[in-house]
Design a protein around this motif. Structure first.
Motif, PDB file in Angstrom:
ATOM      1  N   SER A 157      57.545  80.121-151.961  1.00 29.86           N
ATOM      2  CA  SER A 157      56.264  79.880-151.506  1.00 29.86           C
ATOM      3  C   SER A 157      55.181  80.520-152.270  1.00 29.86           C
ATOM      4  O   SER A 157      55.403  81.325-153.391  1.00 29.86           O
ATOM      5  CB  SER A 157      56.101  80.704-149.955  1.00 29.86           C
ATOM      6  OG  SER A 157      56.922  81.503-149.738  1.00 29.86           O
ATOM      7  N   PHE A 158      53.790  80.375-152.002  1.00 31.68           N
ATOM      8  CA  PHE A 158      52.540  80.815-152.643  1.00 31.68           C
ATOM      9  C   PHE A 158      51.560  81.586-151.914  1.00 31.68           C
ATOM     10  O   PHE A 158      51.556  81.051-150.822  1.00 31.68           O
ATOM     11  CB  PHE A 158      52.104  79.596-153.579  1.00 31.68           C
ATOM     12  CG  PHE A 158      53.102  78.929-154.376  1.00 31.68           C
ATOM     13  CD1 PHE A 158      53.135  79.078-155.630  1.00 31.68           C
ATOM     14  CD2 PHE A 158      53.861  77.838-153.895  1.00 31.68           C
ATOM     15  CE1 PHE A 158      54.210  78.715-156.389  1.00 31.68           C
ATOM     16  CE2 PHE A 158      54.819  77.299-154.701  1.00 31.68           C
ATOM     17  CZ  PHE A 158      55.017  77.791-155.950  1.00 31.68           C
ATOM     18  N   MET A 159      51.209  82.621-152.339  1.00 27.56           N
ATOM     19  CA  MET A 159      50.416  83.423-151.614  1.00 27.56           C
ATOM     20  C   MET A 159      48.685  83.108-151.937  1.00 27.56           C
ATOM     21  O   MET A 159      48.613  83.224-152.936  1.00 27.56           O
ATOM     22  CB  MET A 159      50.700  84.949-151.549  1.00 27.56           C
ATOM     23  CG  MET A 159      49.960  85.879-150.615  1.00 27.56           C
ATOM     24  SD  MET A 159      50.284  87.616-150.879  1.00 27.56           S
ATOM     25  CE  MET A 159      51.956  87.499-150.557  1.00 27.56           C
ATOM     26  N   ASP A 160      47.903  82.785-150.970  1.00 24.70           N
ATOM     27  CA  ASP A 160      46.647  82.847-151.256  1.00 24.70           C
ATOM     28  C   ASP A 160      45.838  84.006-151.332  1.00 24.70           C
ATOM     29  O   ASP A 160      46.682  85.338-151.058  1.00 24.70           O
ATOM     30  CB  ASP A 160      45.716  81.752-150.146  1.00 24.70           C
ATOM     31  CG  ASP A 160      45.981  82.299-148.754  1.00 24.70           C
ATOM     32  OD1 ASP A 160      46.125  83.554-148.706  1.00 24.70           O
ATOM     33  OD2 ASP A 160      45.876  81.323-147.965  1.00 24.70           O
ATOM     34  N   ALA A 161      44.593  84.168-151.686  1.00 26.09           N
ATOM     35  CA  ALA A 161      44.048  85.317-151.797  1.00 26.09           C
ATOM     36  C   ALA A 161      43.988  86.175-150.308  1.00 26.09           C
ATOM     37  O   ALA A 161      43.884  87.357-150.433  1.00 26.09           O
ATOM     38  CB  ALA A 161      42.514  85.184-152.176  1.00 26.09           C
ATOM     39  N   LYS A 162      44.166  85.532-149.260  1.00 23.47           N
ATOM     40  CA  LYS A 162      44.146  86.398-148.132  1.00 23.47           C
ATOM     41  C   LYS A 162      45.340  86.843-147.686  1.00 23.47           C
ATOM     42  O   LYS A 162      45.726  87.421-146.569  1.00 23.47           O
ATOM     43  CB  LYS A 162      43.517  85.441-146.983  1.00 23.47           C
ATOM     44  CG  LYS A 162      42.089  85.206-147.018  1.00 23.47           C
ATOM     45  CD  LYS A 162      41.533  84.636-145.826  1.00 23.47           C
ATOM     46  CE  LYS A 162      40.055  84.654-146.018  1.00 23.47           C
ATOM     47  NZ  LYS A 162      39.216  85.269-144.795  1.00 23.47           N
ATOM     48  N   GLY A 163      46.399  86.524-148.459  1.00 25.27           N
ATOM     49  CA  GLY A 163      47.826  86.817-148.159  1.00 25.27           C
ATOM     50  C   GLY A 163      48.670  85.885-147.304  1.00 25.27           C
ATOM     51  O   GLY A 163      49.868  86.350-146.903  1.00 25.27           O
ATOM     52  N   HIS A 164      48.072  84.840-147.040  1.00 23.30           N
ATOM     53  CA  HIS A 164      48.849  83.761-146.108  1.00 23.30           C
ATOM     54  C   HIS A 164      49.797  83.171-147.245  1.00 23.30           C
ATOM     55  O   HIS A 164      49.435  82.714-148.293  1.00 23.30           O
ATOM     56  CB  HIS A 164      47.806  82.820-145.849  1.00 23.30           C
ATOM     57  CG  HIS A 164      47.104  83.413-144.638  1.00 23.30           C
ATOM     58  ND1 HIS A 164      45.619  83.567-144.649  1.00 23.30           N
ATOM     59  CD2 HIS A 164      47.270  84.186-143.569  1.00 23.30           C
ATOM     60  CE1 HIS A 164      45.220  83.897-143.704  1.00 23.30           C
ATOM     61  NE2 HIS A 164      46.061  84.621-142.908  1.00 23.30           N
ATOM     62  N   LEU A 165      51.079  82.891-146.822  1.00 27.00           N
ATOM     63  CA  LEU A 165      52.254  81.905-147.622  1.00 27.00           C
ATOM     64  C   LEU A 165      51.948  80.414-147.270  1.00 27.00           C
ATOM     65  O   LEU A 165      51.745  79.989-146.151  1.00 27.00           O
ATOM     66  CB  LEU A 165      53.529  82.686-147.028  1.00 27.00           C
ATOM     67  CG  LEU A 165      53.862  83.893-147.887  1.00 27.00           C
ATOM     68  CD1 LEU A 165      55.154  84.233-146.901  1.00 27.00           C
ATOM     69  CD2 LEU A 165      53.489  84.066-149.001  1.00 27.00           C
TER      70      LEU A 165
END
Length: 83
Positions: free
Chosen positions: A7-15
């Motif tokens: 998975s990939f994490m966005d700048a806010k830490g959501h996957l």
């Protein structure tokens, strides 16, 4: 049984599963609204990613025009200076 997934994490830490969802979330955050809220921001972020090549080319064209314009102004200023 649990299994590992990428998975990939966005700048806010959501996957996010696909990387494009992570990028859309990041763009939407920069635009001032979070993807989870829905609305127009998610659609705008999606369009930005879809049209990224065209956007980058337009930006490069604008940069070239600005350099050309600045050069032209310098030539005009030199011509108008007293000899």
């Amino acid at each position: 049984m649990a299994k590992a997934v990428e998975s990939f994490m966005d700048a806010k830490g959501h996957l996010h599963q696909p990387p494009s969802n992570s990028e859309r979330s990041g763009i939407a955050t920069m635009l001032g609204r979070v993807v989870e809220e829905g609305g127009l921001t998610d659609g705008v972020a999606r369009l930005i990613l879809e049209k990224l090549c065209e956007i980058e080319q337009t930006s490069a064209d604008i940069d070239k025009l600005e350099v050309h314009h600045a050069t032209k102004l310098k030539v005009i200023e030199r011509r108008s200076e007293p000899a």
